[in-house]
Design a protein around this motif. Structure first.
Motif, PDB file in Angstrom:
ATOM      1  N   PHE A 260       0.827  -1.204   0.000  1.00 44.46           N
ATOM      2  CA  PHE A 260       0.000   0.000   0.000  1.00 44.46           C
ATOM      3  C   PHE A 260       0.864   1.259   0.000  1.00 44.46           C
ATOM      4  N   THR A 261       1.987   1.226   0.698  1.00 37.37           N
ATOM      5  CA  THR A 261       2.922   2.355   0.654  1.00 37.37           C
ATOM      6  C   THR A 261       3.452   2.536  -0.759  1.00 37.37           C
ATOM      7  N   ALA A 262       3.769   1.432  -1.425  1.00 35.06           N
ATOM      8  CA  ALA A 262       4.230   1.505  -2.814  1.00 35.06           C
ATOM      9  C   ALA A 262       3.140   2.091  -3.703  1.00 35.06           C
ATOM     10  N   LEU A 263       1.901   1.653  -3.502  1.00 34.12           N
ATOM     11  CA  LEU A 263       0.776   2.180  -4.281  1.00 34.12           C
ATOM     12  C   LEU A 263       0.638   3.682  -4.072  1.00 34.12           C
ATOM     13  N   ARG A 264       0.705   4.104  -2.831  1.00 42.13           N
ATOM     14  CA  ARG A 264       0.566   5.531  -2.508  1.00 42.13           C
ATOM     15  C   ARG A 264       1.672   6.351  -3.183  1.00 42.13           C
TER      16      ARG A 264
ATOM     17  N   GLY B 274      -3.731  -7.795   2.297  1.00 36.41           N
ATOM     18  CA  GLY B 274      -4.846  -7.450   3.176  1.00 36.41           C
ATOM     19  C   GLY B 274      -4.913  -5.963   3.515  1.00 36.41           C
ATOM     20  N   GLU B 275      -4.247  -5.137   2.700  1.00 36.38           N
ATOM     21  CA  GLU B 275      -4.189  -3.705   3.008  1.00 36.38           C
ATOM     22  C   GLU B 275      -5.319  -2.911   2.367  1.00 36.38           C
ATOM     23  N   ILE B 276      -5.930  -3.460   1.327  1.00 38.80           N
ATOM     24  CA  ILE B 276      -7.090  -2.824   0.714  1.00 38.80           C
ATOM     25  C   ILE B 276      -8.097  -3.901   0.344  1.00 38.80           C
ATOM     26  N   GLY B 277      -9.345  -3.465   0.071  1.00 41.89           N
ATOM     27  CA  GLY B 277     -10.360  -4.379  -0.413  1.00 41.89           C
ATOM     28  C   GLY B 277     -10.111  -4.708  -1.873  1.00 41.89           C
ATOM     29  N   SER B 278     -10.863  -5.670  -2.380  1.00 41.87           N
ATOM     30  CA  SER B 278     -10.622  -6.145  -3.747  1.00 41.87           C
ATOM     31  C   SER B 278     -11.634  -5.595  -4.737  1.00 41.87           C
ATOM     32  N   ASP B 279     -12.367  -4.557  -4.352  1.00 46.65           N
ATOM     33  CA  ASP B 279     -13.471  -4.105  -5.196  1.00 46.65           C
ATOM     34  C   ASP B 279     -13.146  -2.879  -6.052  1.00 46.65           C
TER      35      ASP B 279
ATOM     36  N   ILE C 209      -7.237  12.934  -3.263  1.00 44.50           N
ATOM     37  CA  ILE C 209      -6.699  11.635  -3.670  1.00 44.50           C
ATOM     38  C   ILE C 209      -6.296  10.827  -2.446  1.00 44.50           C
ATOM     39  N   GLU C 210      -5.759  11.502  -1.444  1.00 47.94           N
ATOM     40  CA  GLU C 210      -5.418  10.813  -0.184  1.00 47.94           C
ATOM     41  C   GLU C 210      -6.678  10.239   0.463  1.00 47.94           C
ATOM     42  N   LEU C 211      -7.767  11.012   0.432  1.00 45.40           N
ATOM     43  CA  LEU C 211      -9.033  10.499   0.976  1.00 45.40           C
ATOM     44  C   LEU C 211      -9.514   9.295   0.165  1.00 45.40           C
ATOM     45  N   LEU C 212      -9.366   9.363  -1.149  1.00 40.71           N
ATOM     46  CA  LEU C 212      -9.744   8.241  -2.008  1.00 40.71           C
ATOM     47  C   LEU C 212      -8.935   6.998  -1.641  1.00 40.71           C
TER      48      LEU C 212
ATOM     49  N   ARG D  48      -8.954   1.271   2.038  1.00 41.78           N
ATOM     50  CA  ARG D  48      -8.554   0.441   3.179  1.00 41.78           C
ATOM     51  C   ARG D  48      -9.749  -0.282   3.754  1.00 41.78           C
ATOM     52  N   PRO D  49      -9.564  -1.531   4.209  1.00 43.49           N
ATOM     53  CA  PRO D  49     -10.709  -2.249   4.832  1.00 43.49           C
ATOM     54  C   PRO D  49     -11.067  -1.576   6.159  1.00 43.49           C
ATOM     55  N   PRO D  50     -12.344  -1.626   6.530  1.00 43.99           N
ATOM     56  CA  PRO D  50     -12.750  -1.025   7.804  1.00 43.99           C
ATOM     57  C   PRO D  50     -12.102  -1.744   8.978  1.00 43.99           C
ATOM     58  N   ARG D  51     -11.755  -0.967   9.992  1.00 49.04           N
ATOM     59  CA  ARG D  51     -11.171  -1.580  11.189  1.00 49.04           C
ATOM     60  C   ARG D  51     -12.282  -2.183  12.015  1.00 49.04           C
TER      61      ARG D  51
END
Length: 197
Positions: free
Chosen positions: A94-98, A151-156, A185-188, A193-196
C-alpha cells in the motif's frame, strides 16, 4: 599505421550514449518546467533548466509538439518503471501504491495542456492514449493486487477505475492554484482500506 574498426566504434557508441543522456536530461527539464508553467512554457525556460542552448532543444525536438509527445512518453515510461521498483523497496504494497499514485499525479499535472499542443497537428498523437493505458494500467493493477494480497485494501476496485478517478480529481488544478487534488486523492486512497473491526 594499420587501424581496425574498433577505435572508431567506441567514440560513436560514446556519442550515442551522450546524446541519449542529453535527451533524457532535456525531457526531465521540460517535464519540470511543464509542471510549473504548462506546456506552453517558453523554450528558453526549458533550455535554462536543462543548462543547454535553445539550439540543442530544437536539434532534438524540431517542434513543440515533438517535445510534448517525447515528455509524455518519457513520463509514462518513468511511471511504468517506478511501479515494480517501489513495490520492491517499500515497506508495504500500500505504501508503494501511494508513492506510485503520487508519481502518477505529477504525470497528470504535466500532461495538462497536451490537447492544446496537439492542435498543431501530427499523427504521432493518435496512439498516445492507448500507449498510456497499455503501459500504466497493468502497473497500477500489480500494485493493487499486491495490496489486496497483503490485506491492506479491499478487492473491489480495478486499476482503470482508480486511475480514472485520480484523473478526474486532477481536473481543474491548472485553473485554480488553491485547489490541491492530492488531498482528495489521499481520501480516495484511505477509502480503499478495509474497515477496522
Amino acid at each position: 599505421m594499420a587501424t581496425t574498426g574498433e577505435p572508431e566504434e567506441r567514440p560513436s557508441r560514446g556519442r550515442r550514449a551522450d546524446a541519449r543522456r542529453n535527451q533524457q536530461a532535456l525531457l526531465t527539464a521540460a517535464a519540470k518546467v511543464f509542471v510549473a508553467s504548462g506546456v506552453d512554457a517558453p523554450i528558453r525556460a526549458i533550455a535554462a533548466e536543462a543548462g543547454v542552448g535553445m539550439g540543442t532543444i530544437y536539434r532534438h525536438f524540431p517542434t513543440r509538439s515533438d517535445l510534448v509527445i517525447a515528455v509524455y512518453r518519457h513520463q509514462v515510461e518513468a511511471c511504468a518503471e517506478a511501479g515494480p521498483r517501489l513495490l520492491a523497496e517499500a515497506d508495504s504494497p500500500f505504501t508503494a501504491l501511494r508513492r506510485w499514485v503520487d508519481l502518477f499525479v505529477d504525470f497528470l499535472v504535466t500532461k495538462h495542456g497536451l490537447a492544446q499542443a496537439m492542435q498543431s497537428g501530427g499523427g504521432g498523437f493518435d496512439a498516445l492514449h492507448a500507449y498510456f493505458l497499455d503501459r500504466l494500467v497493468p502497473v497500477c493493477g500489480q500494485l493493487l493486487d499486491a495490496s489486496v494480497e497483503a490485506g491492506e485494501i479491499g478487492s473491489d476496485i480495478r486499476a482503470f477505475e482508480l486511475m480514472r478517478g485520480i484523473g478526474n480529481l486532477c481536473v481543474g488544478r491548472e485553473n485554480d492554484p488553491d485547489y490541491d487534488p492530492r488531498r482528495l486523492i489521499e481520501l480516495l486512497l484511505r477509502g480503499l482500506r478495509p474497515p477496522r473491526s
